[in-house]
Design a protein around this motif. Sequence first.
Motif, PDB file in Angstrom:
ATOM      1  N   MET A   1       0.813  -1.194   0.000  1.00 23.61           N
ATOM      2  CA  MET A   1       0.000   0.000   0.000  1.00 23.61           C
ATOM      3  C   MET A   1       0.856   1.257   0.000  1.00 23.61           C
ATOM      4  N   GLU A   2       2.027   1.213   0.576  1.00 27.07           N
ATOM      5  CA  GLU A   2       2.866   2.404   0.659  1.00 27.07           C
ATOM      6  C   GLU A   2       3.332   2.899  -0.705  1.00 27.07           C
ATOM      7  N   ASP A   3       3.428   2.010  -1.693  1.00 25.45           N
ATOM      8  CA  ASP A   3       3.896   2.418  -3.010  1.00 25.45           C
ATOM      9  C   ASP A   3       2.802   3.078  -3.841  1.00 25.45           C
ATOM     10  N   LEU A   4       1.566   2.883  -3.447  1.00 25.66           N
ATOM     11  CA  LEU A   4       0.473   3.497  -4.175  1.00 25.66           C
ATOM     12  C   LEU A   4       0.426   4.999  -3.916  1.00 25.66           C
ATOM     13  N   ILE A   5      -0.100   5.702  -4.870  1.00 31.89           N
ATOM     14  CA  ILE A   5      -0.433   7.100  -4.659  1.00 31.89           C
ATOM     15  C   ILE A   5      -1.900   7.138  -4.273  1.00 31.89           C
ATOM     16  N   HIS A   6      -2.219   7.869  -3.231  1.00 25.94           N
ATOM     17  CA  HIS A   6      -3.606   8.045  -2.833  1.00 25.94           C
ATOM     18  C   HIS A   6      -4.058   9.427  -3.280  1.00 25.94           C
ATOM     19  N   ILE A   7      -5.186   9.456  -3.958  1.00 29.74           N
ATOM     20  CA  ILE A   7      -5.767  10.699  -4.440  1.00 29.74           C
ATOM     21  C   ILE A   7      -7.097  10.884  -3.715  1.00 29.74           C
ATOM     22  N   TYR A   8      -7.285  12.040  -3.132  1.00 28.80           N
ATOM     23  CA  TYR A   8      -8.512  12.350  -2.408  1.00 28.80           C
ATOM     24  C   TYR A   8      -9.232  13.486  -3.126  1.00 28.80           C
ATOM     25  N   ILE A   9     -10.441  13.222  -3.569  1.00 31.08           N
ATOM     26  CA  ILE A   9     -11.273  14.284  -4.126  1.00 31.08           C
ATOM     27  C   ILE A   9     -12.282  14.689  -3.058  1.00 31.08           C
ATOM     28  N   VAL A  10     -12.247  15.955  -2.675  1.00 33.99           N
ATOM     29  CA  VAL A  10     -13.246  16.477  -1.747  1.00 33.99           C
ATOM     30  C   VAL A  10     -14.370  17.089  -2.580  1.00 33.99           C
ATOM     31  N   THR A  11     -15.620  16.807  -2.177  1.00 40.14           N
ATOM     32  CA  THR A  11     -16.745  17.269  -2.985  1.00 40.14           C
ATOM     33  C   THR A  11     -17.967  17.557  -2.136  1.00 40.14           C
ATOM     34  N   TYR A  12     -18.792  18.441  -2.663  1.00 40.64           N
ATOM     35  CA  TYR A  12     -20.088  18.741  -2.054  1.00 40.64           C
ATOM     36  C   TYR A  12     -21.014  19.332  -3.123  1.00 40.64           C
ATOM     37  N   ASN A  13     -22.029  18.569  -3.490  1.00 39.57           N
ATOM     38  CA  ASN A  13     -23.097  19.027  -4.398  1.00 39.57           C
ATOM     39  C   ASN A  13     -22.599  19.588  -5.731  1.00 39.57           C
ATOM     40  N   ARG A  14     -21.605  18.952  -6.309  1.00 43.65           N
ATOM     41  CA  ARG A  14     -21.113  19.408  -7.618  1.00 43.65           C
ATOM     42  C   ARG A  14     -20.899  18.204  -8.513  1.00 43.65           C
ATOM     43  N   GLN A  15     -21.980  17.456  -8.722  1.00 43.86           N
ATOM     44  CA  GLN A  15     -21.890  16.189  -9.443  1.00 43.86           C
ATOM     45  C   GLN A  15     -21.305  16.323 -10.841  1.00 43.86           C
ATOM     46  N   GLU A  16     -21.618  17.362 -11.572  1.00 45.77           N
ATOM     47  CA  GLU A  16     -21.099  17.491 -12.932  1.00 45.77           C
ATOM     48  C   GLU A  16     -19.596  17.769 -12.941  1.00 45.77           C
ATOM     49  N   TYR A  17     -19.139  18.612 -12.026  1.00 40.65           N
ATOM     50  CA  TYR A  17     -17.698  18.830 -11.907  1.00 40.65           C
ATOM     51  C   TYR A  17     -17.006  17.546 -11.468  1.00 40.65           C
ATOM     52  N   LEU A  18     -17.614  16.861 -10.532  1.00 37.30           N
ATOM     53  CA  LEU A  18     -17.018  15.636  -9.996  1.00 37.30           C
ATOM     54  C   LEU A  18     -16.841  14.590 -11.082  1.00 37.30           C
ATOM     55  N   ARG A  19     -17.845  14.416 -11.913  1.00 39.75           N
ATOM     56  CA  ARG A  19     -17.761  13.434 -13.007  1.00 39.75           C
ATOM     57  C   ARG A  19     -16.524  13.708 -13.862  1.00 39.75           C
ATOM     58  N   LYS A  20     -16.306  14.971 -14.219  1.00 38.13           N
ATOM     59  CA  LYS A  20     -15.167  15.342 -15.050  1.00 38.13           C
ATOM     60  C   LYS A  20     -13.842  15.146 -14.307  1.00 38.13           C
ATOM     61  N   ALA A  21     -13.836  15.450 -13.024  1.00 43.29           N
ATOM     62  CA  ALA A  21     -12.612  15.278 -12.227  1.00 43.29           C
ATOM     63  C   ALA A  21     -12.225  13.806 -12.149  1.00 43.29           C
ATOM     64  N   ILE A  22     -13.206  12.946 -11.903  1.00 33.76           N
ATOM     65  CA  ILE A  22     -12.930  11.502 -11.838  1.00 33.76           C
ATOM     66  C   ILE A  22     -12.421  11.005 -13.190  1.00 33.76           C
ATOM     67  N   GLN A  23     -13.083  11.412 -14.265  1.00 30.95           N
ATOM     68  CA  GLN A  23     -12.643  10.998 -15.603  1.00 30.95           C
ATOM     69  C   GLN A  23     -11.218  11.452 -15.871  1.00 30.95           C
ATOM     70  N   SER A  24     -10.892  12.660 -15.439  1.00 34.67           N
ATOM     71  CA  SER A  24      -9.549  13.196 -15.636  1.00 34.67           C
ATOM     72  C   SER A  24      -8.507  12.335 -14.927  1.00 34.67           C
ATOM     73  N   ILE A  25      -8.790  11.954 -13.707  1.00 32.86           N
ATOM     74  CA  ILE A  25      -7.842  11.135 -12.946  1.00 32.86           C
ATOM     75  C   ILE A  25      -7.714   9.742 -13.542  1.00 32.86           C
ATOM     76  N   LEU A  26      -8.832   9.139 -13.890  1.00 33.16           N
ATOM     77  CA  LEU A  26      -8.791   7.783 -14.448  1.00 33.16           C
ATOM     78  C   LEU A  26      -8.133   7.739 -15.823  1.00 33.16           C
ATOM     79  N   SER A  27      -8.050   8.871 -16.487  1.00 26.89           N
ATOM     80  CA  SER A  27      -7.441   8.928 -17.829  1.00 26.89           C
ATOM     81  C   SER A  27      -5.933   9.076 -17.793  1.00 26.89           C
ATOM     82  N   GLN A  28      -5.345   9.239 -16.632  1.00 20.43           N
ATOM     83  CA  GLN A  28      -3.898   9.395 -16.526  1.00 20.43           C
ATOM     84  C   GLN A  28      -3.179   8.118 -16.963  1.00 20.43           C
TER      85      GLN A  28
END
Length: 93
Positions: free
Chosen positions: A1-28
Amino acid sequence: MEDLIHIYIVTYNRQEYLRKAIQSILSQTYADFELFILDNCSTDDTEDVVRAFRDDRICYIRHEHNIGGLANISYAFDHAVSKYYVIFHDDDI
């Protein structure tokens, strides 16, 4: 687990922004990470947006009540166990 990078997305009521943020991270090209979505008790469809992504690297955490933006970020700092981690906001793409 120590070799992994942990990414934390903080969110509140911004589902459309969140969708794009998740897609951006998964596309790396670098794929050795875990993605934690820290939902600050959203009242929109945030959970459905997260659940629509079928990726084992995603962990969804929904707070029982709104703890505030700073406390949501602090939650990430307090729970980070990997050598490297990043705090990502729901509108960061």
